[in-house]
Design an enzyme around this catalytic site. Sequence first.
Site, PDB file in Angstrom:
ATOM      1  N   GLN A 133      -0.278  -2.598   1.954  1.00 20.58           N
ATOM      2  CA  GLN A 133       0.886  -3.518   1.893  1.00 20.58           C
ATOM      3  C   GLN A 133       1.876  -4.036   0.745  1.00 20.58           C
ATOM      4  OE1 GLN A 133      -1.846  -5.577   5.158  1.00 20.58           O
ATOM      5  NE2 GLN A 133       0.330  -7.509   4.853  1.00 20.58           N
TER       6      GLN A 133
ATOM      7  N   GLU B 129       4.598 -15.451  11.082  1.00 18.28           N
ATOM      8  CA  GLU B 129       3.379 -15.452  10.264  1.00 18.28           C
ATOM      9  C   GLU B 129       3.252 -17.333  11.849  1.00 18.28           C
ATOM     10  OE1 GLU B 129       2.608 -15.184   6.363  1.00 18.28           O
ATOM     11  OE2 GLU B 129       2.064 -13.025   6.591  1.00 18.28           O
TER      12      GLU B 129
ATOM     13  N   ARG C  15      -2.417 -12.500   9.825  1.00 16.18           N
ATOM     14  CA  ARG C  15      -0.558 -12.929  10.288  1.00 16.18           C
ATOM     15  C   ARG C  15      -0.600 -14.451   9.759  1.00 16.18           C
ATOM     16  NH1 ARG C  15       2.149  -9.978  14.619  1.00 16.18           N
ATOM     17  NH2 ARG C  15       4.220 -11.652  14.407  1.00 16.18           N
ATOM     18  N   CYS C  16      -0.740 -13.933   8.563  1.00 21.39           N
ATOM     19  CA  CYS C  16      -0.553 -15.734   7.791  1.00 21.39           C
ATOM     20  C   CYS C  16      -0.654 -16.063   6.393  1.00 21.39           C
ATOM     21  CB  CYS C  16      -1.539 -17.355   8.041  1.00 21.39           C
ATOM     22  SG  CYS C  16      -3.378 -17.154   7.178  1.00 21.39           S
TER      23      CYS C  16
END
Lengths: 287, 806
Positions: free
Chosen positions: B237, B760, B384-385
Site C-alpha cells: 500500500q 473509510e 478501513r479507517c
Amino acid sequence: MIPGAFDYHRPASLGEAITLANELGDDARVLAGGHSLIPMMKLRMAVPEHLIDLADIDDLKGIDERDGTLQIGAMTSQAEIIGSGLLAERCPILRETAEQIADPQIRNVGTIGGNVANGDPGNDMPALMQALNASYALTGAGGTREVPARNFYEAAYFTALEPGEVLSAIHIPIPPAGHGYAYEKQKRKVGDYATAAAAVLLTMEGGVCTSASIALTNVGDTPLFAEAAGAALVGSAFDEGAVGAAVSAAEAIASPAEDGRGPVDFRTRVAGVMVRRAIGRAASRAR
Amino acid sequence: MTDQTPTAVERAAKLQGLGSKRKRVEDARFTQGKGNYVDDIKLPGMLFGDFVRSPYGHARIKGIDKDAALAVPGVVAVLTAEDLKPLNLHYMPTLAGDVQAVLADEKVLFQGQEVAFVVAENRYVAADAVELVEVEYEQLDAVNDAFKAMDADAPLLREDIKDKQEGAHGPRKHYNHIFTWEVGDKEATHKALADAEVVAEELITYQRVHPCPLETCGCVASMDKVNGKLTIWGTFQAPHAVRTVASLITNIPEHNIRIISPDIGGGFGNKVGVYPGYICSAVASIVTGVPIKWVEDRIENLTSTAFARDYHMTGRIAATRDGRITGLDCHVLADHGAFDACADPTKFPAGFFNICTGSYDIPVAHVSVDGVYTNKAPGGVAYRCSFRVTEASYFIERMIDVLARKLDMDPAELRMKNFIKQSQFPYTSALGWEYDSGDYETAMDKAMTTVDYAGLRAEQAENRAAFDRGETRSLMGIGVAFFTEIVGAGPVKNCDILGLGMFDSCEIRIHPTGSAIARLGTISQGQGHATTFAQILASEIGIPADQITVEEGDTDTAPYGLGTYGSRSTPVAGAATAMAGRKIRAKAQMIAAYLLEVHEDDLEWDIDRFQVKGNPEAAKTMAEIAFASYNQAIPGLEPGLEAVSYYDPPNMTYPFGAYLCVVDVDVDTGVTDVRRFYALDDCGTRINPMIIEGQVHGGLTEALAIAMGQEIAYDEIGNVKGASLLDFYLPTAVETPVWETDHTVTPSPHHPIGAKGVGESPNVGGVSAFSNAVNDAFAHKGLTHTQMPHDHWRVWKTAERLGLNG
C-alpha cells in the site's frame, strides 16, 4: 493449503471403481463432489495417495421411482435434487434442504452421495435421511448391501462403510401424500454449517398427528435421529404440551461441541428452537 | 460560431470532471479477469517460498532439523534465523519503532509465527518440505488476555528487549509494556467528573479483527546480479516507503531497488506493513540470483499478517442532568500482540485516537493509552479507517448512548444538544485537533427527517408493548450514530512514518496531441484512482478524463509518496494532483498569451481553454496549447508542458456523517436482521458520486461484518480460534442488507478542491450504528452495553441474561 501428492484415477464403471478401491486399500479415497475431501486434503488432514473420481460413472447418477421408493444415484448433484420435478412432488423436503446447502456453485458440484457418505456431522443430508428412514446401498467386491441411515453413522467421519465399498445409491421410502415437512436451519452465513438444524416429517388425520419423524444436524458427533421427539407428537393436536415435550426430547439428545457458532447451552437451545419451528411449519403443510 | 459549436455545458460534460458519475476505467480488466496481481507474475526460473510456522502461542525453540526437508527433490534451501543472523536480518524494524523477528530467534511468540523459510522449485514441493522441517519446542505459558499482561507474575514475552527500560514512546512500566501515551488535561477532566451531576462509565471493547482482503499478501523478489538491481513486485500500500525501508535494511542503494505494486485485490490496512515473507523472498533471491515468489494462503493471512483493533476502552463521561456534556476521560489498554508493528505516524503510537471527543463540543477531555505485548500476531493497522479512528468513533458513539440511557434521554436528542455548531468551525477540540469544517445539525436533521425518526420510535414503542404481551419474540432496535473522521495524514510538521514526511505527489506530462499521463505516489487497491484522479485533472486542465492515463505503484517512474491508507489519497495526493494541474494551467496561460498576442492578465480560463476577456472567440484550447508547447519556440519558456507537485497538507480533513440502523432481534435464536440502514455522508466536494456510493456500500458491508461477527480470538494457550473463512465472518450478498445512501456537502476550506475523502467513513460510522441498534433493542430491558461482535450466540446470551428467552 497445498495438498500432498496423489495419483488420480477416473474409472468409467462402478465395477472398475470398486476393483481400484480394493486394490489400493487404505491409501485411496473415493472422490465425489470433493467439497469436504478437497479442503481436508488442502489442510493435510487427509493425505490420500490415490483419488478415485466417480464423476464418469453414469450408473451413479439419476433419480428414479420404483415400488414406492425413490432411488437417487450417489453422484446426483444437489442442484439436480433441487431441479427434480419428481422429488418436488414426492418428497419436497429434499429440495427444501438442498437449497439450504451452501451456494449455487457448490450445489452444482456437491453430490448427495458425498454429503451422506463422508460422515461429517455438519452435513445436512444425513439427518434428513434419518428422518426419512432412507437406506444406503453400499457396493463392494462382494456385491451390494443396504444399511439404514439410522444405523450408518458411528462417529464423526466414521461410518458403516467398509474399506473397498462405495456408497452407490440412496433409497427413500416415499412419504405418504399430504405429509407435512420442514427443514429448519440456523447458520451464521451462506456456506456455514448449521449452528443447529432440524428435519421434521409428519402426517395428520383430522387435526391429530398420526406419525412424526425428527432428526437433528450438527449438534452431535453424528446426525441424531430424535425418536422420542417424534413419538411425543403422535396422537397430539400439536398443543404446547406435545410440542414442548418434543422440543425437550430433542434438546435432551443434543450434545453439540462449543465452537465459533456458540457455546453448548446456546446450540442445544437453538436445536430446540429449530425443532419447534420445523414442527410448526410441517404441521401447517400437512393435509 | 456555428450551430455545431459545443456549448459550455457540452464542453464541460465531455471532460467528465468533478462530480461526474464516470464509469470506472479499471473495471474493464477486472470484470474480464485481466487484472495483473502479484500471483499472476511468472518469471523464468522462479522459485517458491513457503513458511514453517509455529503451532504454539509461546514456546522455546530447542532445535531445528532441516535435513529431511532438504532431502526432498526440488528443495533449494531452508532458511532459519541462524542463516539470517550474519546478515543482521533475523529481526526487522517495525513502523512503530519496535523490532519484529523475521524468522523466530530462540522463541516463538504467537501461533503462526514464521520459523523457517523453505525455497523450492514449485509450491507443492515447498509445502511438502514444510511438513518435514522438524522443530523441537518447549511450550511456555502464554498471555492471551491484555488485562493480565502486566501482572507481576506474567510470563516474560520479549526476552530480546527485556532490559530495555526506554521504548520508542517513553519509559516502559513492565517487561510486557510497550508505551504509555497521554493527551489532554487530566486534572481539569477529573475535576469535571468529580463535579458532574451525572457520570456514565463503561468498559467498551473493540475486539481483534482482521482486514481480510480478498487477495492475500505476497511478493515476487528478483535480484539481477548483473546490474545489481533488486526488483520486488508486492502487495504494497506504500511502495516508496517499502523501497526506503528495503534500502535501509539491506544496504542496497535506493536507486538499485525498484518496488512495483501491481493490481492489488484490496488492502484495508493489511498491506501497509512489512512482513517476513518480503524479507525472506528478497534474501533468497539475493542468495540464489533467481526470482522468488511468496504468497500467503488465507489461514496465514488471518493468523500472521496485520490484525486491527483489539482496544479495551474504559470511558467516563460527565454531564449535566439536562444533557450537556462537561468532560470525557478514557483509558485504553491496547493489545499489540507479540511485536509492536502498528502502522501509525511516528509521533502517534495510538494513532489519532484523540479524535474520540467525536462530533461534540466537550470542554475538557483526557486520554491515556497503554500498549502491551501478548502472545498474539503483531499488527494494529487501520482497517478501513484512519489511524485508530474507528476505535475512537466507536468509543464515543457508544458512550453517548450509555449516557443517554443514564439520562433517560433520546440518543439523537443528546447528540443534537452537544454538537459542535457550524459557527464554531474551524474548531479546536479539547484533545488538540483543529476540525476544518462541518455542519452537523443540518446533516442530522436531514437524516432524522428522511428516516422519519419519530415514526420509528413510535413503531418501536408498539413493538415493545407487543413483545411484553407475548405477541412477538422479536425486538426492534434503532441505532443512531454520528461520526467525525480525521483523515488525510498528514502535515509533515507532525506526521511522518519512519522519518518520512507524509506529503504526497503528482507528476503530469501533457503529450503534444493534448492527452496526458499523471503519476502519483499513491496506489489504488480498488479505490478507482485511475478514474477519479483523472476527473480532478480534467476539471483543472480541461483535458477529458478519458484522455488522461493515471499510473501508480512503480517507484522507478512515480514521484515519491507515502501511499494509500487512512483515506489519505484524495486529501493529499488528490490535492497534489490539483496543484500540479494548476501549474500546468499557469504555464498554459503564458503560452496562450503568446499565441493570442495578449497579456496573460487579459486571459480567462473557461472549461477547456483560455479566452480573451470580453472576446471569447479569441481562445486557445488546452489541446492547441499543448501542441504549441512542443512545436513552437516561445520566448522565455522551456518547451513541453509538464509539472510536478509535492503537497504537504496544512491540516487533516474531517469528513462526517449521520447513520441510522434498524434491526429486528429474534430473542430465541439471537439472529439479528438489519431491516434498514441509512447512511448520510459529508465528504466535502464529491469527485465521483458513483464511486462514493460504491465505497459506502463496501465500507458498510465491512462494518456489518465487524459489528455482527468478526473476531480473531485466542484460547488460553495461544491457539487462534477459527482461523479460516469458515469461522471468520465475511458476509456474502445474502447477509448484506440494502443500503440507503445520502449526502450533504461541506467542502474542506484548505483542500484545493474541497474534498475530504470517503473510503473509510462507512466503516467508522457503520460499526457504531449497528452496535447501537443491537444495544438499543434491549435498552428498555435494562441493557446499557454489550460487547461486539453481536453474533447469534452473544445476542442470545444477552437476551438470556435479561431473562427474555425463557
